[in-house]
Design a protein around this motif. Structure first.
Motif, PDB file in Angstrom:
ATOM      1  N   CYS A  29      14.026   4.505   3.586  1.00 25.13           N
ATOM      2  CA  CYS A  29      14.407   4.929   4.946  1.00 25.13           C
ATOM      3  C   CYS A  29      13.814   6.284   5.305  1.00 25.13           C
ATOM      4  O   CYS A  29      13.404   6.502   6.448  1.00 25.13           O
ATOM      5  N   SER A  30      13.736   7.183   4.336  1.00 23.85           N
ATOM      6  CA  SER A  30      13.132   8.492   4.574  1.00 23.85           C
ATOM      7  C   SER A  30      11.661   8.353   4.954  1.00 23.85           C
ATOM      8  O   SER A  30      11.186   8.987   5.906  1.00 23.85           O
ATOM      9  N   VAL A  31      10.938   7.507   4.219  1.00 20.95           N
ATOM     10  CA  VAL A  31       9.519   7.282   4.519  1.00 20.95           C
ATOM     11  C   VAL A  31       9.374   6.600   5.881  1.00 20.95           C
ATOM     12  O   VAL A  31       8.492   6.958   6.674  1.00 20.95           O
ATOM     13  N   LEU A  32      10.246   5.641   6.176  1.00 25.05           N
ATOM     14  CA  LEU A  32      10.191   4.964   7.478  1.00 25.05           C
ATOM     15  C   LEU A  32      10.346   5.961   8.622  1.00 25.05           C
ATOM     16  O   LEU A  32       9.622   5.893   9.620  1.00 25.05           O
ATOM     17  N   ARG A  33      11.278   6.894   8.479  1.00 26.76           N
ATOM     18  CA  ARG A  33      11.472   7.917   9.531  1.00 26.76           C
ATOM     19  C   ARG A  33      10.211   8.745   9.726  1.00 26.76           C
ATOM     20  O   ARG A  33       9.829   9.065  10.844  1.00 26.76           O
ATOM     21  N   SER A  34       9.532   9.070   8.628  1.00 31.11           N
ATOM     22  CA  SER A  34       8.320   9.891   8.755  1.00 31.11           C
ATOM     23  C   SER A  34       7.161   9.105   9.367  1.00 31.11           C
ATOM     24  O   SER A  34       6.299   9.685  10.018  1.00 31.11           O
ATOM     25  N   LEU A  35       7.136   7.782   9.171  1.00 25.84           N
ATOM     26  CA  LEU A  35       6.062   6.958   9.735  1.00 25.84           C
ATOM     27  C   LEU A  35       6.277   6.651  11.217  1.00 25.84           C
ATOM     28  O   LEU A  35       5.332   6.290  11.907  1.00 25.84           O
ATOM     29  N   GLU A  65       0.923   1.780   3.417  1.00 27.12           N
ATOM     30  CA  GLU A  65       1.145   3.236   3.505  1.00 27.12           C
ATOM     31  C   GLU A  65       2.599   3.566   3.178  1.00 27.12           C
ATOM     32  O   GLU A  65       2.880   4.542   2.483  1.00 27.12           O
ATOM     33  N   HIS A  66       3.520   2.777   3.691  1.00 23.64           N
ATOM     34  CA  HIS A  66       4.943   2.967   3.384  1.00 23.64           C
ATOM     35  C   HIS A  66       5.176   2.880   1.883  1.00 23.64           C
ATOM     36  O   HIS A  66       5.865   3.720   1.298  1.00 23.64           O
ATOM     37  N   ALA A  67       4.589   1.870   1.240  1.00 27.11           N
ATOM     38  CA  ALA A  67       4.755   1.700  -0.200  1.00 27.11           C
ATOM     39  C   ALA A  67       4.169   2.876  -0.976  1.00 27.11           C
ATOM     40  O   ALA A  67       4.783   3.382  -1.912  1.00 27.11           O
ATOM     41  N   GLN A  69       3.615   6.014   0.059  1.00 20.04           N
ATOM     42  CA  GLN A  69       4.420   7.221   0.260  1.00 20.04           C
ATOM     43  C   GLN A  69       5.762   7.136  -0.456  1.00 20.04           C
ATOM     44  O   GLN A  69       6.292   8.146  -0.913  1.00 20.04           O
ATOM     45  N   GLY A  70       6.309   5.924  -0.543  1.00 15.54           N
ATOM     46  CA  GLY A  70       7.606   5.752  -1.190  1.00 15.54           C
ATOM     47  C   GLY A  70       7.535   5.675  -2.697  1.00 15.54           C
ATOM     48  O   GLY A  70       8.538   5.821  -3.382  1.00 15.54           O
ATOM     49  N   GLY A  71       6.335   5.404  -3.220  1.00 12.61           N
ATOM     50  CA  GLY A  71       6.174   5.318  -4.663  1.00 12.61           C
ATOM     51  C   GLY A  71       6.644   3.996  -5.241  1.00 12.61           C
ATOM     52  O   GLY A  71       6.979   3.915  -6.411  1.00 12.61           O
ATOM     53  N   PHE A  72       6.669   2.948  -4.416  1.00  9.65           N
ATOM     54  CA  PHE A  72       7.023   1.631  -4.935  1.00  9.65           C
ATOM     55  C   PHE A  72       5.896   0.651  -4.667  1.00  9.65           C
ATOM     56  O   PHE A  72       5.078   0.860  -3.786  1.00  9.65           O
ATOM     57  N   PRO A  73       5.831  -0.442  -5.460  1.00  8.53           N
ATOM     58  CA  PRO A  73       4.711  -1.367  -5.335  1.00  8.53           C
ATOM     59  C   PRO A  73       4.777  -2.224  -4.078  1.00  8.53           C
ATOM     60  O   PRO A  73       5.845  -2.432  -3.504  1.00  8.53           O
ATOM     61  N   ALA A  74       3.627  -2.677  -3.656  1.00  6.61           N
ATOM     62  CA  ALA A  74       3.489  -3.711  -2.620  1.00  6.61           C
ATOM     63  C   ALA A  74       2.429  -4.663  -3.162  1.00  6.61           C
ATOM     64  O   ALA A  74       1.275  -4.620  -2.773  1.00  6.61           O
ATOM     65  N   ASP A  75       2.850  -5.482  -4.131  1.00  2.00           N
ATOM     66  CA  ASP A  75       1.906  -6.340  -4.854  1.00  2.00           C
ATOM     67  C   ASP A  75       1.308  -7.427  -3.972  1.00  2.00           C
ATOM     68  O   ASP A  75       0.184  -7.854  -4.206  1.00  2.00           O
ATOM     69  N   ALA A  76       2.047  -7.878  -2.986  1.00  2.00           N
ATOM     70  CA  ALA A  76       1.544  -8.850  -2.013  1.00  2.00           C
ATOM     71  C   ALA A  76       2.141  -8.512  -0.658  1.00  2.00           C
ATOM     72  O   ALA A  76       3.340  -8.255  -0.550  1.00  2.00           O
ATOM     73  N   VAL A  77       1.292  -8.469   0.350  1.00  2.00           N
ATOM     74  CA  VAL A  77       1.716  -8.231   1.735  1.00  2.00           C
ATOM     75  C   VAL A  77       1.187  -9.407   2.548  1.00  2.00           C
ATOM     76  O   VAL A  77      -0.018  -9.574   2.684  1.00  2.00           O
ATOM     77  N   MET A  78       2.114 -10.223   3.052  1.00  2.00           N
ATOM     78  CA  MET A  78       1.733 -11.447   3.751  1.00  2.00           C
ATOM     79  C   MET A  78       2.344 -11.467   5.148  1.00  2.00           C
ATOM     80  O   MET A  78       3.544 -11.233   5.290  1.00  2.00           O
ATOM     81  N   GLU A  79       1.517 -11.737   6.144  1.00  2.00           N
ATOM     82  CA  GLU A  79       2.050 -11.857   7.499  1.00  2.00           C
ATOM     83  C   GLU A  79       2.760 -13.196   7.638  1.00  2.00           C
ATOM     84  O   GLU A  79       2.231 -14.247   7.248  1.00  2.00           O
ATOM     85  N   ILE A  80       3.958 -13.162   8.177  1.00  2.00           N
ATOM     86  CA  ILE A  80       4.740 -14.381   8.406  1.00  2.00           C
ATOM     87  C   ILE A  80       4.226 -15.015   9.695  1.00  2.00           C
ATOM     88  O   ILE A  80       4.270 -14.401  10.758  1.00  2.00           O
TER      89      ILE A  80
END
Length: 91
Positions: A29-35, A65-67, A69-80
Motif C-alpha cells: 500500500c505504501s508503494v501504491l500511494r507513491s505510484l 515497477e510496483h513489485a 519498489q516493494g521488494g517482492f517478486p512478480a514472476d508472471a504478469v498477465m493481462e486478464i
C-alpha cells in the motif's frame, strides 16, 4: 483500465503469519500511494508457495515497477482478457 493477474512465487507463503501478511500488505500500500492513483490492488490469494494478486493498472510495466519498489517478486504478469463464471453458462 486493464486488469492484471500477478503470480508471486514465495516458498512457504501459506505458512506466513498474520503479522507477516499485514507487513507485506502495508509495504504494498505504501508503494501504491507513491505510484499514484493509476494503479490499484484489488485482492490477493495466498496458497502454499504463491501469492496470486489482481491489480488494475494502465500497463504491465507499472505492475513490475510496483513489485521492484516493494521488494517482492512478480514472476508472471498477465493481462486478464475476460472473466467467466457459472453465470456465463446462462447466456
Amino acid at each position: 483500465m486493464p486488469k492484471f493477474l500477478i503470480e508471486r512465487n514465495i516458498p512457504g507463503a501459506g505458512k506466513l503469519s498474520g503479522e507477516a501478511l499485514q507487513g507485506i500488505s502495508q509495504k504494498s500500500c505504501s508503494v501504491l500511494r507513491s505510484l499514484g492513483p493509476e494503479i490499484e490492488w484489488v485482492e490477493s490469494f495466498v496458497t502454499d508457495d504463491k501469492i496470486t494478486c489482481v491489480y488494475i493498472a494502465p500497463n504491465a510495466e507499472m505492475i513490475r515497477e510496483h513489485a521492484q519498489q516493494g521488494g517482492f517478486p512478480a514472476d508472471a504478469v498477465m493481462e486478464i482478457r475476460a472473466t467467466i463464471s457459472p453465470a456465463t453458462a446462462q447466456g
